[in-house]
Design an enzyme around this catalytic site. Structure first.
Site, PDB file in Angstrom:
ATOM      1  N   PHE A   7     -44.096 -16.289  58.772  1.00 16.53           N
ATOM      2  CA  PHE A   7     -44.823 -15.107  58.837  1.00 16.53           C
ATOM      3  C   PHE A   7     -45.808 -15.565  60.222  1.00 16.53           C
ATOM      4  CE2 PHE A   7     -47.495 -11.878  57.793  1.00 16.53           C
ATOM      5  CZ  PHE A   7     -46.929 -11.161  56.697  1.00 16.53           C
ATOM      6  N   GLU A  55     -45.894 -19.960  50.389  1.00 13.90           N
ATOM      7  CA  GLU A  55     -44.785 -20.955  50.069  1.00 13.90           C
ATOM      8  C   GLU A  55     -45.011 -22.336  50.723  1.00 13.90           C
ATOM      9  OE1 GLU A  55     -43.972 -17.665  51.160  1.00 13.90           O
ATOM     10  OE2 GLU A  55     -43.823 -17.530  48.926  1.00 13.90           O
ATOM     11  N   VAL A  89     -52.703 -16.960  58.774  1.00 16.84           N
ATOM     12  CA  VAL A  89     -53.088 -15.854  57.847  1.00 16.84           C
ATOM     13  C   VAL A  89     -53.815 -14.813  58.298  1.00 16.84           C
ATOM     14  CG1 VAL A  89     -53.875 -15.037  55.252  1.00 16.84           C
ATOM     15  CG2 VAL A  89     -52.652 -17.249  55.725  1.00 16.84           C
ATOM     16  N   HIS A  97     -55.279  -8.832  50.061  1.00 24.05           N
ATOM     17  CA  HIS A  97     -54.036  -9.735  49.997  1.00 24.05           C
ATOM     18  C   HIS A  97     -54.190 -11.192  50.646  1.00 24.05           C
ATOM     19  CE1 HIS A  97     -49.660 -10.423  49.256  1.00 24.05           C
ATOM     20  NE2 HIS A  97     -49.605 -10.684  50.509  1.00 24.05           N
ATOM     21  N   PHE A 145     -54.166 -29.708  57.038  1.00 19.78           N
ATOM     22  CA  PHE A 145     -54.391 -28.158  56.706  1.00 19.78           C
ATOM     23  C   PHE A 145     -54.481 -27.529  58.215  1.00 19.78           C
ATOM     24  CE2 PHE A 145     -57.331 -24.540  55.835  1.00 19.78           C
ATOM     25  CZ  PHE A 145     -56.450 -23.634  55.085  1.00 19.78           C
TER      26      PHE A 145
HETATM   27  N1  INI Z   1     -48.087 -14.906  54.977  1.00 19.21           N
HETATM   28  C1  INI Z   1     -48.671 -15.430  56.145  1.00 19.21           C
HETATM   29  O1  INI Z   1     -48.210 -16.851  56.242  1.00 19.21           O
HETATM   30  N2  INI Z   1     -49.580 -14.905  56.579  1.00 19.21           N
HETATM   31  C2  INI Z   1     -49.907 -13.433  56.455  1.00 19.21           C
HETATM   32  O2  INI Z   1     -50.868 -12.896  57.362  1.00 19.21           O
HETATM   33  C3  INI Z   1     -49.580 -13.047  55.399  1.00 19.21           C
HETATM   34  N3  INI Z   1     -49.969 -11.762  55.007  1.00 19.21           N
HETATM   35  O3  INI Z   1     -50.898 -10.996  55.677  1.00 19.21           O
HETATM   36  O4  INI Z   1     -49.208 -11.031  54.012  1.00 19.21           O
HETATM   37  C4  INI Z   1     -48.426 -13.694  54.493  1.00 19.21           C
HETATM   38  N4  INI Z   1     -47.923 -13.003  53.586  1.00 19.21           N
HETATM   39  C5  INI Z   1     -46.595 -13.447  52.824  1.00 19.21           C
HETATM   40  C6  INI Z   1     -46.956 -14.752  51.771  1.00 19.21           C
HETATM   41  O5  INI Z   1     -47.180 -15.933  52.451  1.00 19.21           O
HETATM   42  C7  INI Z   1     -45.768 -14.802  50.999  1.00 19.21           C
HETATM   43  O6  INI Z   1     -44.720 -15.273  51.748  1.00 19.21           O
HETATM   44  C8  INI Z   1     -45.077 -13.600  50.208  1.00 19.21           C
HETATM   45  O7  INI Z   1     -46.449 -13.050  49.608  1.00 19.21           O
HETATM   46  C9  INI Z   1     -43.965 -14.120  49.378  1.00 19.21           C
HETATM   47  O8  INI Z   1     -44.643 -14.934  48.252  1.00 19.21           O
END
Ligand code: INI
Length: 154
Positions: free
Chosen positions: A23, A59, A82, A89, A114
């Site tokens: 992500f 994850e 993130v 969220h 981290f």
């Molecule tokens: N995951 C991230 O690594 N960064 C983000 O900004 C983010 N946002 O904003 O939604 C994000 N979402 C996915 C999350 O980590 C999980 O993969 C998903 O919820 C499935 O469990």
């Protein structure tokens, strides 16, 4: 005189895992590059770095736990990004990721560091992924190297 104990920043010839979230991969690939380059520049063996990718930062702790408890790795470096959206969220992800990484490290006794950027915008993330505020992957790799060496002394 007090005895000062700290880990050197020289990386021994050990296996290290990097867990990366796909992500925001524009950011996270830069964090992996920063971490791998740092391990090499500090004497580590690039052939002994395994990069494990997961869908999102949420994850990361589970993959880190599996890697840290495998006994194969001297440290696990976690990198992700993130970025705040229009909902809360990100808050749920951030709290779980930070706490999850810490408990994996404590439970396994393996340094799990981290390198997850938590910020408000893509610009802030770019600044922390090799831009004007450094690179969180570099920071997390340096912390891993230092902790590998420190734990040997404690
Ligand atoms: N995951 C991230 O690594 N960064 C983000 O900004 C983010 N946002 O904003 O939604 C994000 N979402 C996915 C999350 O980590 C999980 O993969 C998903 O919820 C499935 O469990």
């Amino acid at each position: 005189m007090p005895t000062k104990i700290q880990g050197e920043l020289v990386c021994p010839d050990v296996s290290i895992a990097i867990v990366v979230s796909r992500f925001n991969d524009l950011i996270t690939t830069r964090l992996v590059d920063g971490a791998t380059e740092t391990i090499s520049r500090h004497g580590g063996n690039a052939d002994r770095i395994d990069v494990v990718s997961v869908p999102g930062s949420f994850e990361i702790p589970l993959a880190a736990q599996k890697l840290a408890s495998s006994g194969k790795y001297a440290a696990v470096i976690c990198v992700g990004a993130v970025i705040q959206g229009s909902t809360t969220h990100h808050e749920y992800i951030n709290s779980q990721v930070a706490a999850g990484i810490m408990s994996v490290s404590r439970d396994t006794g393996v340094p799990v560091t981290f390198g997850v950027i938590t910020c408000e915008s893509m610009d802030q993330a770019l600044d922390r992924a090799g831009g004007k505020v450094g690179n969180k992957g570099v920071e997390a790799a340096l912390a891993a190297i230092e902790m590998i060496n420190l734990l040997k002394k404690l």
